[in-house]
Design an enzyme around this catalytic site. Structure first.
Site, mmCIF file in Angstrom:
data_model
loop_
_atom_site.group_PDB
_atom_site.id
_atom_site.type_symbol
_atom_site.label_atom_id
_atom_site.label_comp_id
_atom_site.label_asym_id
_atom_site.label_seq_id
_atom_site.Cartn_x
_atom_site.Cartn_y
_atom_site.Cartn_z
ATOM 1 N N GLU A 1 0.824 -0.977 -0.162
ATOM 2 C CA GLU A 1 0.092 0.014 0.155
ATOM 3 C C GLU A 1 0.950 1.251 0.041
ATOM 4 O OE1 GLU A 1 -2.432 -0.429 3.714
ATOM 5 O OE2 GLU A 1 -2.091 -2.442 3.540
ATOM 6 N N GLU B 1 -9.484 6.254 3.103
ATOM 7 C CA GLU B 1 -9.874 5.576 4.066
ATOM 8 C C GLU B 1 -9.527 6.483 5.276
ATOM 9 O OE1 GLU B 1 -7.761 2.215 7.016
ATOM 10 O OE2 GLU B 1 -6.960 2.442 5.115
#
Length: 408
Positions: A188, A300
């Protein structure tokens, strides 16, 4: 000769205190790097960051038990080894004009070693018990046969996150495995606002990885062994120099993660010129060692409301997706590499906003961005009832103090 005690008397208490604090911070940094690494040089950024340039062979990655005899891959296979630059002053520490010497890498000094290196699970099928507080507005391609990379351009914002232990981010994910079998592996990267970690509210470049569903493996950046950095110009965790403004010119960042067809490592690069930063070695993964099966892009937020009083936790620009260009955050020029390892424009994808009251996502398409999407939102808002509760509490305290005054 000046007597030692006379010298000490000539030094102010503040100078002694500052020197002791500097020694303490340096000691913490050496512990962070394994106890024996001394920086080749140190750069002091105007935003308070301290960037240490250490020899590439001394980086934390090689403390990983599977990387004890690892040979550094100097450059991605098939990429011409020419000097590639990101935008001028892309990170704030670049404004100093100083650079780390060739053969070294820049590491942002961790001034608070107590900060957690863990990043709780995220991906949309996470069990509720593991996903507490995490909220998403994402686009995704799942159940693919073989995914070997992705690239996306997305704009950088400075969302308001009032609670220091909450965060807001935008990133790209590549994943394989599952939580049910405890073998979920991810790589990520993106930008993140996380005050308890970075001690400010600036958006910063971050990376993360796990090989077992965020249980015992994985970490941010170079906090713990895993990611191998090769770049001497990009510091993971350092602040990004400029951000987008509402209704103004967007400030974009481009990230690419791809699997090297020769070494098998997962490389990370930044900027339109695809400047390599480093890689996650294939050997540290299980299910992700060969290929990914899912790719995701989007936002997020970690919002846990630990105070019990609603705090602001924005995603992206803080505006809902339907605000569109110039106002909402976006992901543009999405590309994915599948069977032939070639990055190609994404033809279709799914979208998900698991808390649409707070954050939304909306697909779009045009000539400049191809199939793309907007995302974000203001998050939980302070309600009148909440404000009333707080005000009532202060009234009770105030009246109590008045009573004490009269009693005594």
């Amino acid at each position: 000769m000046v007597q030692p005690f006379l010298f000490l008397c000539s030094v102010s208490k503040m100078e002694i205190f500052n020197s002791l604090m500097m020694l303490l911070i340096m000691g913490q940094f050496f512990i962070q790097l394994g106890g024996s690494v001394i920086p080749v040089s140190t750069i002091y950024s105007s935003d308070g960051d301290v960037i240490d340039c250490i020899n590439r062979a001394d980086q934390p990655a090689f403390d990983h038990p599977l990387l004890q005899n690892h040979i550094i891959q100097e450059y991605p296979t098939g990429m011409p080894q020419i000097e590639r630059d990101v935008q001028e002053n892309w990170q704030i520490w670049h404004e100093t004009g100083e650079k780390c010497p060739t053969g070294t890498i820049p590491i942002r000094r961790d001034l608070d070693p107590k900060v957690s290196h863990k990043k709780k699970p995220k991906v949309h099928e996470v069990p509720n018990s593991a996903n507490m507080g995490h909220k998403y507005a994402i686009a995704y391609m799942i159940d693919r046969q073989q995914v070997y990379g992705t690239r996306a351009t997305f704009n950088v914002w400075a969302p308001i996150v009032e609670e220091s232990t909450d965060f807001s981010l935008a990133q790209i994910w590549l994943a394989s495995g599952s939580y049910e079998t405890a073998d979920l592996s991810t790589v990520e990267a993106g930008w993140q606002v996380f005050r308890s970690r970075y001690k400010d509210s600036q958006p910063r470049l971050f990376t993360y990885w796990t090989a077992d569903g965020y249980n015992n493996t994985g970490c941010y950046g170079l906090d713990r062994p895993g990611f191998v950095q090769t770049s001497s110009t990009i510091a993971i965790g350092a602040a990004i120099g400029r951000t987008s403004t509402f209704g103004g010119t967007p400030l974009d960042m481009t990230l690419q993660i791809w699997k090297d067809p020769f070494s098998g490592h997962w490389w990370l690069a930044v900027g339109p010129n695809i400047v390599p930063i480093g890689y996650w070695p294939a050997t540290i993964f299980t299910t992700l060692s060969d290929h990914a099966t899912r790719v995701e892009w989007g936002g997020e937020v970690l919002y846990r409301n630990l105070s019990g009083v609603n705090t602001v936790a924005q995603m992206g620009s803080g505006e809902y997706a339907d605000k569109g260009y110039g106002k909402a955050a976006y992901f543009c020029n999405l590309k994915v590499a599948e069977n032939n390892h070639t990055l190609l424009p994404v033809q279709d994808f799914g979208v998900l906003a698991d808390h649409p009251k707070y954050y939304t996502v909306k697909k779009s398409s045009n000539r400049n961005c191809g199939n793309h999407f907007y995302f974000g939102g203001p998050g939980p808002q302070r309600s009148g009832a909440v404000r009333g509760t707080v005000v009532s509490a202060f009234r009770v305290v105030y009246l109590g103090l008045i009573c004490l005054v009269f009693v005594f």
